[in-house]
Design a protein around this motif. Structure first.
Motif, mmCIF file in Angstrom:
data_model
loop_
_atom_site.group_PDB
_atom_site.id
_atom_site.type_symbol
_atom_site.label_atom_id
_atom_site.label_comp_id
_atom_site.label_asym_id
_atom_site.label_seq_id
_atom_site.Cartn_x
_atom_site.Cartn_y
_atom_site.Cartn_z
ATOM 1 N N GLU A 143 5.805 3.818 0.271
ATOM 2 C CA GLU A 143 5.373 2.464 -0.071
ATOM 3 C C GLU A 143 5.598 1.602 1.166
ATOM 4 O O GLU A 143 6.730 1.474 1.644
ATOM 5 N N VAL A 144 4.536 1.012 1.676
ATOM 6 C CA VAL A 144 4.590 0.268 2.936
ATOM 7 C C VAL A 144 4.514 -1.223 2.654
ATOM 8 O O VAL A 144 3.590 -1.687 1.972
ATOM 9 N N GLU A 145 5.498 -1.949 3.171
ATOM 10 C CA GLU A 145 5.475 -3.401 3.061
ATOM 11 C C GLU A 145 4.560 -3.953 4.149
ATOM 12 O O GLU A 145 4.622 -3.529 5.287
ATOM 13 N N GLY A 146 3.721 -4.874 3.785
ATOM 14 C CA GLY A 146 2.800 -5.467 4.757
ATOM 15 C C GLY A 146 1.556 -4.629 4.917
ATOM 16 O O GLY A 146 1.345 -3.625 4.229
ATOM 17 N N PRO A 147 0.722 -5.027 5.868
ATOM 18 C CA PRO A 147 -0.554 -4.326 6.055
ATOM 19 C C PRO A 147 -0.352 -2.949 6.690
ATOM 20 O O PRO A 147 0.562 -2.738 7.472
ATOM 21 N N VAL A 148 -1.221 -2.038 6.303
ATOM 22 C CA VAL A 148 -1.213 -0.710 6.914
ATOM 23 C C VAL A 148 -2.225 -0.749 8.055
ATOM 24 O O VAL A 148 -3.373 -0.346 7.914
ATOM 25 N N VAL A 192 -4.174 6.779 3.412
ATOM 26 C CA VAL A 192 -3.759 5.522 2.789
ATOM 27 C C VAL A 192 -4.335 5.491 1.386
ATOM 28 O O VAL A 192 -5.521 5.746 1.179
ATOM 29 N N GLN A 193 -3.497 5.163 0.418
ATOM 30 C CA GLN A 193 -3.919 5.030 -0.971
ATOM 31 C C GLN A 193 -3.874 3.539 -1.294
ATOM 32 O O GLN A 193 -2.813 2.930 -1.333
ATOM 33 N N ASP A 194 -5.042 2.952 -1.500
ATOM 34 C CA ASP A 194 -5.132 1.525 -1.768
ATOM 35 C C ASP A 194 -4.706 1.212 -3.194
ATOM 36 O O ASP A 194 -4.574 2.102 -4.036
ATOM 37 N N ALA A 195 -4.511 -0.060 -3.484
ATOM 38 C CA ALA A 195 -4.033 -0.504 -4.794
ATOM 39 C C ALA A 195 -4.954 -0.054 -5.926
ATOM 40 O O ALA A 195 -4.502 0.200 -7.037
ATOM 41 N N ASP A 196 -6.254 0.083 -5.648
ATOM 42 C CA ASP A 196 -7.195 0.510 -6.684
ATOM 43 C C ASP A 196 -7.219 2.028 -6.878
ATOM 44 O O ASP A 196 -7.983 2.547 -7.679
ATOM 45 N N GLY A 197 -6.366 2.746 -6.131
ATOM 46 C CA GLY A 197 -6.288 4.196 -6.267
ATOM 47 C C GLY A 197 -7.182 4.961 -5.322
ATOM 48 O O GLY A 197 -7.069 6.178 -5.220
ATOM 49 N N SER A 198 -8.082 4.267 -4.622
ATOM 50 C CA SER A 198 -8.949 4.961 -3.673
ATOM 51 C C SER A 198 -8.131 5.375 -2.454
ATOM 52 O O SER A 198 -7.144 4.736 -2.107
ATOM 53 N N GLU A 199 -8.541 6.458 -1.832
ATOM 54 C CA GLU A 199 -7.831 6.968 -0.663
ATOM 55 C C GLU A 199 -8.743 6.980 0.537
ATOM 56 O O GLU A 199 -9.950 7.176 0.415
ATOM 57 N N ARG A 200 -8.134 6.780 1.686
ATOM 58 C CA ARG A 200 -8.892 6.889 2.935
ATOM 59 C C ARG A 200 -8.041 7.639 3.944
ATOM 60 O O ARG A 200 -6.885 7.298 4.176
ATOM 61 N N PRO A 201 -8.599 8.716 4.512
ATOM 62 C CA PRO A 201 -7.864 9.447 5.540
ATOM 63 C C PRO A 201 -7.767 8.596 6.791
ATOM 64 O O PRO A 201 -8.568 7.683 7.009
ATOM 65 N N VAL A 202 -6.777 8.883 7.593
ATOM 66 C CA VAL A 202 -6.616 8.170 8.857
ATOM 67 C C VAL A 202 -6.775 9.154 9.995
ATOM 68 O O VAL A 202 -6.766 10.372 9.799
ATOM 69 N N GLU A 203 -6.910 8.636 11.174
ATOM 70 C CA GLU A 203 -7.139 9.470 12.350
ATOM 71 C C GLU A 203 -6.053 10.526 12.476
ATOM 72 O O GLU A 203 -4.867 10.250 12.311
ATOM 73 N N ALA A 234 0.836 -1.192 0.000
ATOM 74 C CA ALA A 234 0.000 0.000 0.000
ATOM 75 C C ALA A 234 0.873 1.244 0.000
ATOM 76 O O ALA A 234 2.035 1.205 0.394
ATOM 77 N N ARG A 235 0.293 2.315 -0.440
ATOM 78 C CA ARG A 235 0.983 3.603 -0.424
ATOM 79 C C ARG A 235 0.321 4.480 0.628
ATOM 80 O O ARG A 235 -0.902 4.580 0.691
#
Length: 102
Positions: free
Chosen positions: A46-51, A79-90, A2-3
């Motif tokens: 670029e993060v290896e493993g789960p975010v 977090v930018q998922d593989a499909d390009g969608s983004e989700r803000p984090v706390e 994940a990015r």
């Protein structure tokens, strides 16, 4: 893989001479109607493993201690998922309030 995107911006009360220089140049270049310009930085990690929560905690620490000068800058993490969608984090304590999730 994940990015994670970290955006760093000057706090609103901090003068942004680079943004002001761009703003003043825009009308001369034919770009009208822009009332303000703020310049910032974007980091793509670029993060290896789960975010997960642990990874995000490390990234917030990285942003707070290395990527941003929290005296004069705010940051947001998303977090930018593989499909390009983004989700803000706390939001952390130095995260920008606009667009951040509390």
């Amino acid at each position: 893989m994940a990015r994670v995107v970290v955006d760093v911006m000057l706090k609103p009360e901090i003068l942004d001479p680079q943004g002001q220089a761009v703003q003043r140049a825009l009308p001369r270049l034919g770009f009208e109607g822009i009332s303000d310009v703020r310049q910032g930085k974007r980091f793509e990690l670029e993060v290896e493993g789960p975010v997960d929560g642990d990874a995000l905690a490390r990234i917030h620490e990285l942003a707070e201690t290395f990527l941003a000068n929290t005296v004069i800058e705010n940051f947001t993490v998303r977090v930018q998922d593989a499909d390009g969608s983004e989700r803000p984090v706390e939001a952390g304590p130095h995260a920008a309030s606009e667009g951040a999730v509390a």
